[in-house]
Write an enzyme that holds these catalytic residues in place. Structure first.
Site, PDB file in Angstrom:
ATOM      1  N   GLY D 148       0.824  -1.200   0.000  1.00  0.00           N
ATOM      2  CA  GLY D 148       0.000   0.000   0.000  1.00  0.00           C
ATOM      3  C   GLY D 148       0.860   1.253   0.000  1.00  0.00           C
ATOM      4  O   GLY D 148       2.063   1.211   0.279  1.00  0.00           O
ATOM      5  N   CYS D 149       0.236   2.371  -0.285  1.00  0.00           N
ATOM      6  CA  CYS D 149       0.975   3.629  -0.381  1.00  0.00           C
ATOM      7  C   CYS D 149       1.507   4.066   0.986  1.00  0.00           C
ATOM      8  O   CYS D 149       2.704   4.337   1.148  1.00  0.00           O
ATOM      9  CB  CYS D 149       0.100   4.699  -1.008  1.00  0.00           C
ATOM     10  SG  CYS D 149      -1.534   4.887  -0.255  1.00  0.00           S
ATOM     11  N   TYR D 150       0.621   4.145   1.970  1.00  0.00           N
ATOM     12  CA  TYR D 150       1.079   4.526   3.316  1.00  0.00           C
ATOM     13  C   TYR D 150       2.119   3.543   3.863  1.00  0.00           C
ATOM     14  O   TYR D 150       3.133   3.969   4.433  1.00  0.00           O
ATOM     15  CB  TYR D 150      -0.100   4.594   4.283  1.00  0.00           C
ATOM     16  CG  TYR D 150      -0.984   5.815   4.163  1.00  0.00           C
ATOM     17  CD1 TYR D 150      -0.474   7.099   4.301  1.00  0.00           C
ATOM     18  CD2 TYR D 150      -2.351   5.681   3.954  1.00  0.00           C
ATOM     19  CE1 TYR D 150      -1.300   8.211   4.224  1.00  0.00           C
ATOM     20  CE2 TYR D 150      -3.189   6.792   3.873  1.00  0.00           C
ATOM     21  CZ  TYR D 150      -2.658   8.061   4.011  1.00  0.00           C
ATOM     22  OH  TYR D 150      -3.475   9.158   3.945  1.00  0.00           O
ATOM     23  N   THR D 152       4.271   1.758   2.296  1.00  0.00           N
ATOM     24  CA  THR D 152       5.567   1.929   1.634  1.00  0.00           C
ATOM     25  C   THR D 152       6.343   3.077   2.276  1.00  0.00           C
ATOM     26  O   THR D 152       7.513   2.931   2.651  1.00  0.00           O
ATOM     27  CB  THR D 152       5.356   2.195   0.130  1.00  0.00           C
ATOM     28  OG1 THR D 152       4.731   1.037  -0.446  1.00  0.00           O
ATOM     29  CG2 THR D 152       6.674   2.466  -0.566  1.00  0.00           C
TER      30      THR D 152
END
Lengths: 345, 345, 345, 345
Positions: D148-150, D152
Site C-alpha cells: 500500500g501507499c502509506y 511503503t
C-alpha cells in the site's frame, strides 16, 4: 422579520445561512428541503455546529407562511418553478435564486435550459433583481428573480457602455472564469479535487445557459447590442468569477474617458467599486463580500475596450445579491447584513 | 552528444535537466550560472539529490566549447543577448530560451521589453523555432530562438486560419491564462502562495511583451492579420497555459469545415493533437508533456471561431520545445527524449 | 471606543481590520506603521477600496493615546518589545500579537527566538491571553500577550487532560499543520506559489519557537507534563491549523469518558466546540471564524488518546482572539464582533 | 515482453500506462476492465489521445494469457482476489496492487477491510513486494502483492530502526498525510474540489486498513515492536504522501548516529534517498518519480526519533513500485523505465 430558506443544502443555501446569521433585521427561523425533511442542516454542514442547528422541514407553503414572511428559494432550475408558484400563492414574498424566471422569452429558456418553460403569464410582476441597477423596480416587485452569477459580473461590467449605446452590434466577447463552487455540491467525477486541481478547463462552449440572460439585460438598455460570444472556464479555486470583456466601440474613446464613464455611472452604487485607472481587480479582493469590482482599459492598438469585472459567485453572484434584493424590497438599507469586508487572503 | 545548460536555477532550466535526463543522445555534462558558480544545483533543487549532482560553473564560452557542442541558454531577457553572441563566437550551437532574439523589429523589442535591443545584424540566421511548423528552417539555422510560452500556444492555435488567410484584420482576441511557474522563481510578494492561491488575476493589461511576438508570426503567414488584442491571466496552478482565441472570419464556415482544416493541417504533426469535434482540452491533459492540444468551434450565433489551445508552459512552452528544436537541428528524431505521456492527474 | 492598530500591513493586521469593521463597539480610527507612515493601507490591500481608506501614520505613542484608548500591536517579535513599553507608558491598553511577552522564562525566549529577551520585570502584569480559559485573569490584566497560533490550537486541545493531570510525563506528541498565511507576507522563494502548491513540507524540525509556549501553558495546570515533541508542517492552503495530539494517559480511559471530559470542560465556552464522539473537525469548518473545534478519540489498541483541534490561524490564532481578549478586558461581551459563522466552502 | 493491465480506469491504472509507455522492455499491449469492455481508454482519459488508444476488453484470463506474460492487476480490494486466482491459474505472472493479499493474518483482513478474507492457502508463495528491501524474495515469488501507499512510506521510514531492534514496544506514532488521488476516482461529495480545497481533514481515525499492514512488516524484523498508532490526513494536493514518524528508542542515540544508520542501510538502495543531516524532504521533491526520500532527526529534549519519509503515492506507492517489482521478478534492472527525475515544480 422572519425569513425562511427553501433548499438549504446547496452552496448557495449555506451561504445564505452564513450571511443571514449577522443580518440586523431578517431572522432565519426555518429551513426546508424537498428531500431531506427531518434531517438537521448540521449533518450536511458540520461547520454550523452549535450555531445554526435547525432541522430541515418538508416544503409546505402554508406552514412556511405561518412562520415566515419572505422566502429565499435556492433549489435547482426546473424544480424552482413549481415551488415558486405555490409559495407566491400562499402569500409569501419570494426571492428565487434559480434560472427559472430570468428569461423573458420562454423559448430561450426551452432552448438553453433544455427544460419546459413556465407559462408566459407567470412572469408577470417578476423583476430581474440586478440590485445595483434596478432598485426602483425591485421596490415594486411581486416576485424577484435573482440574477445568475456570470450575468451579474458580466452585466455590471458592461452596463455603462450599454446604457450609452456605445457598443458595436454582436461584437462583445466575454471570456468568463469561475471558481468551482459554481458547479454545486453534486457528486461527480468531473468535479473531484484530483480532476480540477492543477487544471484549467473550458466548458459548455457556446452553449452556456447564462448567454441569453446576459443578452437580455444588455439589449434592454441598447437593443442594437445583439448577440454575445460568451465562454466559460473552470478555475482551480473555490470562489470567485472574473469576466474579461472585449468590446468594439462605435467611436474611439480614451481610457480616461472610459474610466470617467464608469466612475460616474457607479459613483453612488455602494457595492460596485471602479478601480483607479490602470488598476485591475483580482477575485480574492472581493472574496466573501458583496462587491463587484471593475477595472477598465482601452487597447489603443486595436481600439477595443477591455473591461474586467470580478465578484464572489456565492455572495454577489447568489446569496449576497439575494439579500440585497430582499433588503431593498422590504424597505431596509440595501447593505443591511452585507457591509462585510472581503476576506483577504 | 554533449550538451550544456547555461542558467540552471530557473524553472525553465531545471525542466531542461529533467527532460535531458532521459534523452537517448544528448548528455548534459555541464551547467553554468552567471552568479552561482561553484555551487551545486542540488542545493537549489534538492529533488535532484543523487541523480544530478553537478556543480555550476562560471560562464566561460571557451571552456563550454571544450566540453560541449550545443548550449541551452536559459537566462533572462537582457542578459541572454550578450552571452548568446559570445557562445556563438566560440563556435557553439545555441538554443536560446529568452525573448532577446524573437522579435525581428528591434523597435518592437525596445517598446515592449523596455530594454535596448540587439543590433539588427545579430538577427542574421536566427530562426524562430516554432518547432512544429518550421522544421526546414530549423535544420538550416545558425542560431535558434525558442518561442515564448504564450506565443507557442497562441500561434499553434491560430496557424491553420492564418495560413489560409481567413482572419479579419485586427479582429483576433486572445484571452490567455497561465500557471504561476511562468512568473519564474524570483522572490516577490505578488507571487507568494497566500496571494495567488484562491485568486485569479489579470496582469500586464494591453502591455504583455509576447504581443508583438504573436503578431509577427501570424503576419508572416497573412500580412493582413494586423494587430491582436492579447490579455493574460494568472491561474492558481503551477503549470499550464490555455489560450482561448476569438476570431472573426472573412467568410462563414461550419464547425465541421473548421475542424477538418485543423486536422488536415496537423495530421502529420506529432506534438499537436487536434481533439475530436465537440471536445476541448484542459491544461492538465498535457501536463509534463510536449503536446499542444487544440479544440475548435464556431459560435453559430455570432459567427466567431473559438479556438482553445493548451500546453505545459515549461515543456512545450520552454524546455520541451527547446529540445525538440535541438533534435531537429542536429538531425535527430524530433521526439527524442520527448515521447512522454502527460502526467495525469 | 476608539482603537488603533499598529502594524497594519501583515496578514494579522489586515485580518484585524476585517473583523473590527463589524465590531459593535470598537471603532478603528487610526493605523500606524513603523516604516510606511504616509502611505494608504489601500495601496497594500486593494480589497479595502472604498471601505477602509485610512492613511498609515508613524508610530508616536502620545499621538496614538490622543486618538485611541486601546492598541492592537501587530508587529514582529523583536520589534514589538520596544513599542509595547512605550505604548504602555503612554497609558494605552495594549494587546500584543507578537511572541515577545509570551514566555515567562526569559532564557527560553533567548534560546528559541535567538533574540535578546526583555527584562524580567517587564513581564509584570502581563497576561497570556488564552481567552477561552483565563477570562478572570484577562479582566485584571495590565497588558495582554496574545497567544501564538499553534499554541492556541494545541493548548485548547490538551487543556482538559492537563487540568485533570492525566498525561504521562514527556509523552505528548503534537503533529501540527498550518496554512501558509502563518508564514507572513515577506517576499521569499520558499513561500512562492510554485514552491508551495502541490507540496507538503515539514519545517523547523524540533526547533519551532512555539514549543516552549505550549509547554509553559500545559505545565501551568500540571507541572508533571514536562516536555513535548512538537513538529510543524506547511499545508498548501491559505488558512487553518490542525494539531493532531498523541498522548499517553496515566490510566486507561474509554472514548466515552474522554469525550465527556471534553464536553464538560467546554460546555460553557462559546468558541470551543467539541464535536460529537466519532466526528472530527476539518480546518475549513472554522475558516474565517473564531472557533476552535475539537474531536477526541482513544486508540484502544495502543491506549493513546488522539485529539484533533482546528482553528483559523488568522482569527482564533491571531486577530480574532486578540479582539476576544480586548472584549473581555474592556468589559464587553467576549463575542462582540466575533459571532461569525465559518465561511464554507 | 508483453504485459497487460487489468483495471485501467483508476488513477493507479492510468499511472501504470504512463510509466509503461517509456519502459524499455515491457510492452503494454492490452488493457482490460470488468465493466467497461469495448470502451476506449481515451474516452476516460483524453490525455492519452493519439498516444495510447487501446480499447478495453472484458477480463478473460485465457485470452489475456494468449497475448501477455505478466499482468498488472489494479482493481479494488475484494474484487482483486477472484481475478488474481483465475489469472494465476491461467499461468500468468501477477502483480496485484490491491490490499487483498497483503495481510498474512486473514482475521486481520476481515477486521480492517470488513470483507471476507481469502483462504489462507492462497497466500502460499505470495510475496509482499517492498521492492527496495526484499529483492531476493521477489525473484522467487509466485505472486506479488504490491504494498500500500502509506505502508511503503512508513515502513521504509522505519526499517533501519526496526531491523536493529531499537524501538520501544507500542511506541510508534505515524502521522501520515496524503494527496487526494489516494482516494481514487469514484464520484463522491467528500472528494469534490470545493470540499477539499483550502481544507485539511483527518479521516479513518484509528481504523485505517493500512495499520495492520505496517505492523506486519515492522514486526517481521522485530517482533517486539507491537502495535502502532497510525493516523491519516487528507492534504489539498493531488499527489504525495508524507509520513512523520515518532519513535521511542530503547537507548539514547545522537542524530549523527541515527543518520549514519540510515545512510548505511540505504547506501546501495537506488530509490531510497537519505537526505543530509538537517535536511528534510518535501513531497513535491519526489513528484512523478519512484523515489522515497527520508530525513531523520532526534528530538534531544524528549529523546524521540523523528523520521520523515515522502513518496509519490501513485508511483512509489503504486504503479512505480509495481513495475519495480515486475522488473526484479523478471530479471531486469530494477530501475528499467523508472529512472525518472521528479517533476519539480
Amino acid at each position: 422579520m422572519k425569513v425562511a430558506l427553501v433548499g438549504a443544502t446547496g452552496y448557495g443555501g449555506v451561504e445564505l445561512i452564513r450571511l443571514l446569521h449577522n443580518h440586523p433585521v431578517f431572522e432565519l427561523n426555518a429551513i426546508y428541503s424537498h428531500s431531506k425533511g427531518g434531517e438537521s442542516i448540521r449533518s450536511y454542514y458540520p461547520h454550523l455546529t452549535g450555531a445554526v442547528e435547525l432541522i430541515m422541514d418538508d416544503i409546505d407553503p402554508e406552514k412556511i407562511k405561518a412562520k415566515s414572511d419572505l422566502v429565499f428559494l435556492a433549489v435547482p432550475a426546473g424544480i424552482s418553478r413549481d415551488w415558486s408558484k405555490r409559495l407566491r400563492d400562499a402569500g409569501l414574498k419570494v426571492v428565487d435564486l434559480s434560472g427559472d424566471f430570468r428569461l423573458e422569452d420562454v423559448e430561450d429558456y426551452k432552448k438553453w435550459y433544455k427544460k419546459d418553460p413556465i407559462a408566459k403569464e407567470e412572469l408577470e410582476g417578476v423583476v430581474f433583481g440586478l440590485a445595483d441597477i434596478v432598485k426602483d423596480e425591485i421596490r415594486n416587485a411581486t416576485f424577484i428573480s435573482n440574477p445568475g452569477c456570470y450575468p451579474t459580473a458580466s452585466v455590471l461590467g458592461l452596463y455603462p457602455l450599454a446604457k450609452e449605446k456605445m457598443i458595436v452590434k454582436n461584437s462583445i466577447v466575454i471570456d468568463a472564469k469561475s471558481g468551482v463552487t459554481g458547479a454545486g455540491r453534486g457528486a461527480s467525477v468531473a468535479n473531484l479535487f484530483s480532476e480540477i486541481d492543477e487544471n484549467l478547463k473550458i466548458y459548455k462552449v457556446n452553449t452556456h445557459q447564462h448567454t441569453p440572460e446576459i443578452e437580455q439585460q444588455l439589449n434592454r438598455w441598447d437593443p442594437e447590442i445583439g448577440m454575445i460570444t460568451f465562454e466559460t472556464h473552470l478555475i482551480p479555486m473555490n470562489r470567485g468569477i472574473m469576466a474579461t470583456e472585449y468590446v468594439d466601440l462605435k467611436s474611439p474613446i480614451t481610457a480616461e474617458e472610459l474610466h470617467k464613464l464608469y466612475t460616474e455611472t457607479y459613483k453612488d452604487v455602494k457595492f460596485v467599486r471602479v478601480r483607479p485607472l490602470g488598476e485591475f481587480p483580482s477575485t480574492k479582493e472581493v472574496q466573501g463580500s458583496n462587491y463587484c469590482d471593475i477595472g477598465v482599459s482601452v487597447n489603443v492598438r486595436t481600439g477595443k475596450a477591455v473591461i474586467v469585472s470580478v465578484i464572489d459567485n456565492l455572495v454577489k453572484g447568489a446569496a449576497g445579491q439575494a439579500i440585497q434584493n430582499a433588503n431593498i424590497w422590504t424597505g431596509l438599507d440595501e447593505a443591511a447584513g452585507l457591509d462585510l469586508l472581503p476576506m483577504y487572503p
